[in-house]
Design a protein around this motif. Structure first.
Motif, PDB file in Angstrom:
ATOM      1  N   SER A 200       0.828  -1.207   0.000  1.00 11.25           N
ATOM      2  CA  SER A 200       0.000   0.000   0.000  1.00 11.25           C
ATOM      3  C   SER A 200       0.862   1.256   0.000  1.00 11.25           C
ATOM      4  N   ALA A 203       2.688   2.364  -3.763  1.00  9.74           N
ATOM      5  CA  ALA A 203       1.980   3.261  -4.672  1.00  9.74           C
ATOM      6  C   ALA A 203       2.210   4.721  -4.299  1.00  9.74           C
ATOM      7  N   GLN A 204       2.281   5.004  -2.987  1.00 10.76           N
ATOM      8  CA  GLN A 204       2.536   6.392  -2.563  1.00 10.76           C
ATOM      9  C   GLN A 204       3.881   6.876  -3.099  1.00 10.76           C
ATOM     10  N   ASN A 207       3.949   7.170  -7.004  1.00 15.92           N
ATOM     11  CA  ASN A 207       3.249   8.385  -7.432  1.00 15.92           C
ATOM     12  C   ASN A 207       4.064   9.635  -7.108  1.00 15.92           C
ATOM     13  N   TYR A 232       4.578   0.808 -14.917  1.00 18.82           N
ATOM     14  CA  TYR A 232       3.917   2.051 -14.511  1.00 18.82           C
ATOM     15  C   TYR A 232       4.864   3.237 -14.487  1.00 18.82           C
TER      16      TYR A 232
ATOM     17  N   SER B 290      -4.173  -0.244  -5.502  1.00 18.65           N
ATOM     18  CA  SER B 290      -2.843   0.315  -5.262  1.00 18.65           C
ATOM     19  C   SER B 290      -1.718  -0.497  -5.905  1.00 18.65           C
ATOM     20  N   VAL B 291      -2.023  -1.695  -6.425  1.00 21.44           N
ATOM     21  CA  VAL B 291      -0.919  -2.490  -6.975  1.00 21.44           C
ATOM     22  C   VAL B 291      -0.846  -2.397  -8.493  1.00 21.44           C
ATOM     23  N   LYS B 300      -4.023   5.117 -13.140  1.00 19.63           N
ATOM     24  CA  LYS B 300      -3.186   5.693 -12.097  1.00 19.63           C
ATOM     25  C   LYS B 300      -3.328   4.857 -10.824  1.00 19.63           C
ATOM     26  N   LEU B 301      -2.209   4.640 -10.165  1.00 14.99           N
ATOM     27  CA  LEU B 301      -2.268   3.904  -8.908  1.00 14.99           C
ATOM     28  C   LEU B 301      -2.884   4.791  -7.838  1.00 14.99           C
ATOM     29  N   ILE B 302      -3.768   4.221  -7.057  1.00 19.55           N
ATOM     30  CA  ILE B 302      -4.362   5.002  -5.969  1.00 19.55           C
ATOM     31  C   ILE B 302      -3.860   4.424  -4.657  1.00 19.55           C
ATOM     32  N   PRO B 303      -2.969   5.136  -3.992  1.00 20.93           N
ATOM     33  CA  PRO B 303      -2.415   4.586  -2.753  1.00 20.93           C
ATOM     34  C   PRO B 303      -3.445   4.608  -1.628  1.00 20.93           C
ATOM     35  N   ILE B 304      -3.225   3.752  -0.635  1.00 27.16           N
ATOM     36  CA  ILE B 304      -4.049   3.812   0.568  1.00 27.16           C
ATOM     37  C   ILE B 304      -3.466   4.913   1.435  1.00 27.16           C
TER      38      ILE B 304
END
Ligand SMILES: Nc1ncnc2c1ncn2[C@@H]1O[C@H](COP(=O)(O)OP(=O)(O)OP(=O)(O)O)[C@@H](O)[C@H]1O
Ligand SMILES: Nc1ncnc2c1ncn2[C@@H]1O[C@H](COP(=O)(O)OP(=O)(O)OP(=O)(O)O)[C@@H](O)[C@H]1O
Ligand SMILES: [Mg+2]
Ligand SMILES: [Mg+2]
Lengths: 346, 359
Positions: A200, A203-204, A207, A232, B290-291, B300-304
């Motif tokens: 989790s 992804a942060q 991005n 990505y 998110s993966v 687009k990845l959406i993070p938690i």
């Protein structure tokens, strides 16, 4: 290898880079083998793009990155860096000139727990390169710059006087990124920057890296082994096998129409988070070879399901498999134009 | 699968650790079942209690751990044995450990002693099994029947054990099993060690094989082979596998059913296709978004948002509410939701689905 991609010069041009390590044994450290960790690789990186280096463990990705910033000495080759209309060979610089050039190229490492000094506060960690290179004066000016850098990576500037242990893995990677960006570099070499992080949090950070690239027109050399992540993050991808680049092209061409059987193997083996995906990894033939005992001919031939006798005897050159198309598609395989490979997109 | 009786039933399990900093509620009301011959995937972020779950089932928790509540029922014939109540060093537990329930780890070197050959170590397991209580597992693919154990019969037993060991090593794809018998763990490559460990896990023909991140340290090429090997072995040996990983890609490839864990509890459980294509829990939905994927559109990845709370300082109510985009104030931050069935074989611990599934 020269690319007709564009007439503007690249930001970085690596030519025939080599690094040989000696394997030693015993107290006397007698050399009993040589490892060609990086075996004559060439590529260019253009301003604002992300070039990924992918491949299995031990194929030389980290060594290549470390040779470029001269954290270790390359055995041979040139690393041209273009800045303000000047062209410099980083591999030949030393002293103040090297120090000066290195300010433009910074590195982010895999393990945010090991890469930050536990006895330094964030202010010291991020401020250190600024002070060493006399970019700012200690005191208010330094604090202001560090605060701005912390904000840039979405950390609260009030954390400035804390130590890294008080932060999670993802936050530590943000700190490492802030430090890497302190000197306003043009190229960032990110070596597996999310491999040690929780899903989790990955992804942060991914991005954040993209966002910073847009904001600061950064160029990335992105070292990774996870193809989904690479898909990505990158514009172009170089696939390495035992110290050599065996395929190099745009992301869409590599994932859509791979030309090298090794790339096909990687694509078919990468787990996809979709149970409806029907791709099947091919049978594993042979073992991952010891880099100190490089197979003859095409080094991949013992594991290649398409191998022919020629593959055992002759090393295939890296050639452009798509000369008429705009983006080049470099591949080193004797059989590249005779195979129809799967792309794993099932 | 629902018609079968579960092989293992974990109910309301709570495992707490005492440490200098306080009590860590590593497992805090965990319930799930394992059915015969299925692959149950357990997925969750670091620290959510996956490994502690595995160690609890094998009854090998560290000294500072305590099973505070709940049961771990293991079916043997018509009988259900509560592992949580068994003495970890007692006879009954030893009859289960490694024989009926075996485990393989991420780091193969922890499973093997560096001082003994691979053949001796796997052979020892086989011999113990031969002399001890026979397992109720499926028919092991064995060539010859075991000789009678006993002092006089020693050489015959030895030969039989060696034959069994090299047969298993061959099954897991070792190129020259007879030679590997005499190799020490450090003589093997990473991939070979991993296969030797799987062979060790299989040697007693367990009914449940627990695999805790067995491929995390491997390259994808080797990982793909090990995963395939495990599936093959699962079919050949008729065993159930509890496959623990943080990698949703690996889960999608391996599991028949999935348990998604968050901070020591089950957030959602479903058949693998339902979990990926109709996730209900906001946490599962967020994890999937998110993966990065290797195919399909590049969304687009959406993070938690936020970070996992410290297990020493757990939020009240649903433990995910601090990061949940759909949290209902006054409800989610007050009471902890129980697992609610939402479809056949699909249950979710989320207040959004209380009162007949509002969401
Ligand atoms: N300092 C060193 N001395 C000797 N050999 C080395 C040294 N550093 C790397 N090597 C060898 O060089 C080869 C390439 O290593 P490198 O770390 O560059 O691989 P990598 O592609 O980054 O792998 P990974 O994915 O595991 O990080 C390996 O065979 C490694 O053992
Ligand atoms: N021996 C121990 N003493 C104290 N706390 C422990 C101990 N072992 C585990 N814990 C705690 O229990 C919680 C669950 O740990 P566990 O190892 O089961 O996580 P996990 O889901 O396996 O994570 P990972 O993906 O990192 O392996 C964590 O908060 C961990 O710190
Ligand atoms: Mg590396
Ligand atoms: Mg674990």
């Amino acid at each position: 290898m020269s690319e007709v991609q564009t007439s503007v010069p690249p930001l970085l041009e690596v030519v025939n880079l080599r690094k040989t390590f000696a394997r030693t044994r015993g107290l006397l450290r007698r050399v009993h083998g040589l490892v060609q960790a990086v075996d004559g690789i060439s590529f260019q990186i253009f301003q604002g793009e992300t070039l990924a280096l992918v491949g299995e463990s031990g194929c030389g990705k980290t060594t290549a990155g470390r040779c470029i910033i001269r954290a270790i000495e390359p055995t041979a080759g040139e690393v041209f860096f273009y800045q303000d209309g000047m062209k410099q060979d980083l591999a030949a610089l030393d002293g103040p000139a090297l120090r000066q050039a290195r300010q433009h190229i910074r590195m982010v490492f895999q393990d945010p727990f090991a890469s930050l000094n536990p006895r330094m506060t964030l202010l010291e960690i991020i401020g250190e390169p600024l002070l060493i290179n006399r970019r700012v004066r200690p005191g208010a000016e330094l604090q202001e710059r560090v605060a701005a850098l912390l904000k840039l990576v979405h950390l609260d500037p009030r954390y400035m006087n804390r130590y890294p242990h008080a932060f999670s893995g993802g936050q530590r990677q943000r700190i490492a990124i802030a430090r890497a960006l302190a000197l306003d570099p043009s190229l960032v070499i990110a070596d597996e920057p999310v491999s040690a992080l929780d899903v989790s949090v990955q992804a942060q950070i991914l991005n954040l890296l993209k966002e910073l690239q847009q904001e600061k027109d950064l160029t990335y050399l992105f070292v990774a082994h996870n193809l989904a992540v690479v898909r990505y993050q990158s514009d172009r991808i170089a696939v390495m096998y035992l110290g050599k680049i065996i395929e190099l092209t745009t992301r869409d061409q590599l994932f859509g129409r791979p030309l090298h059987p090794y790339t096909e193997l990687l694509l078919l083996s990468s787990p996809n988070p979709d149970p409806r995906s029907k791709k099947k990894p091919p049978d594993l033939i042979g073992e991952i070879p010891d880099p100190a005992r490089r197979p003859s001919g095409c080094a991949f031939h013992p594991r290649c399901r398409y191998a022919q006798p020629v593959c055992q005897n002759q090393e295939p050159p890296l050639i452009n498999g798509a000369p008429e198309a705009a983006p080049a598609h470099w591949v080193a395989c004797h059989l590249w134009d005779r195979l129809s490979l799967e792309n794993g997109q099932l | 699968m629902d018609t079968l009786a579960p092989l293992l039933q974990v109910q309301g399990l709570k495992v707490h650790f005492t440490s200098k900093e306080g009590t860590v509620k590593a497992i805090d009301g965990l319930s799930f079942e394992v059915y015969p011959e299925e692959v149950l995937g357990i997925v969750g972020e670091s620290g959510c209690g996956k490994s502690v779950t595995a160690l609890s089932i094998l009854n090998v928790l560290s000294r500072n751990a305590r099973i505070v509540d709940g049961t771990i029922l293991f079916r043997r014939g018509a009988e259900m044995i509560d592992i949580a109540r068994l003495d970890p060093d007692g006879e009954a537990m030893r009859a289960i450990q490694g024989k009926e329930i075996a485990m393989i780890f991420q780091e193969p070197m922890t499973a093997f002693s560096p001082l003994h050959t691979i053949g001796d170590q796997i052979g020892e397991m086989i011999e113990l099994h031969l002399l001890g209580t026979p397992s109720a597992g499926g028919t092991p693919p064995r060539a010859a029947p075991p000789p009678k154990p006993g002092l006089l019969n020693r050489p015959a037993v030895r030969r039989w054990v060696d034959d069994q060991t090299s047969a298993i090593l061959g099954k897991v794809g070792m190129p020259n099993p007879k030679e590997i018998l005499h190799a020490y763990p450090h003589n093997l490559s990473g991939g070979m060690r991993q296969r030797a460990m799987i062979a060790m896990g299989l040697s007693c023909n367990p009914r449940i094989l627990i695999a805790d991140e067995p491929t995390t340290a491997l390259d994808v090429t080797l990982q793909a082979q090990v995963l395939r090997l495990m599936k093959q072995m699962q079919a050949d040996y008729h065993m159930a596998i509890i496959f623990i990983t943080h990698d949703l890609g690996v889960i999608a490839e391996m599991a028949d059913r999935v348990v998604v864990m968050y901070l020591g509890r089950v957030a959602e459980t479903a058949a693998v296709d339902d979990l990926f294509h109709q996730p209900r829990h906001p946490y599962t939905q967020a994890l999937i978004r998110s993966v990065p994927k290797t195919s399909g559109p590049l969304e687009k990845l959406i993070p938690i948002e936020g970070t996992v709370p410290s297990p020493m300082d757990m939020p009240p109510g649903c433990k995910f509410h601090t990061r949940c985009p759909q949290a209902i104030p006054g409800r989610c931050d007050v009471r902890e939701p129980e697992l609610i069935p939402v479809a056949a074989g699909h249950a979710v611990a989320c207040w959004l689905y209380a009162d007949g599934g509002a969401a």
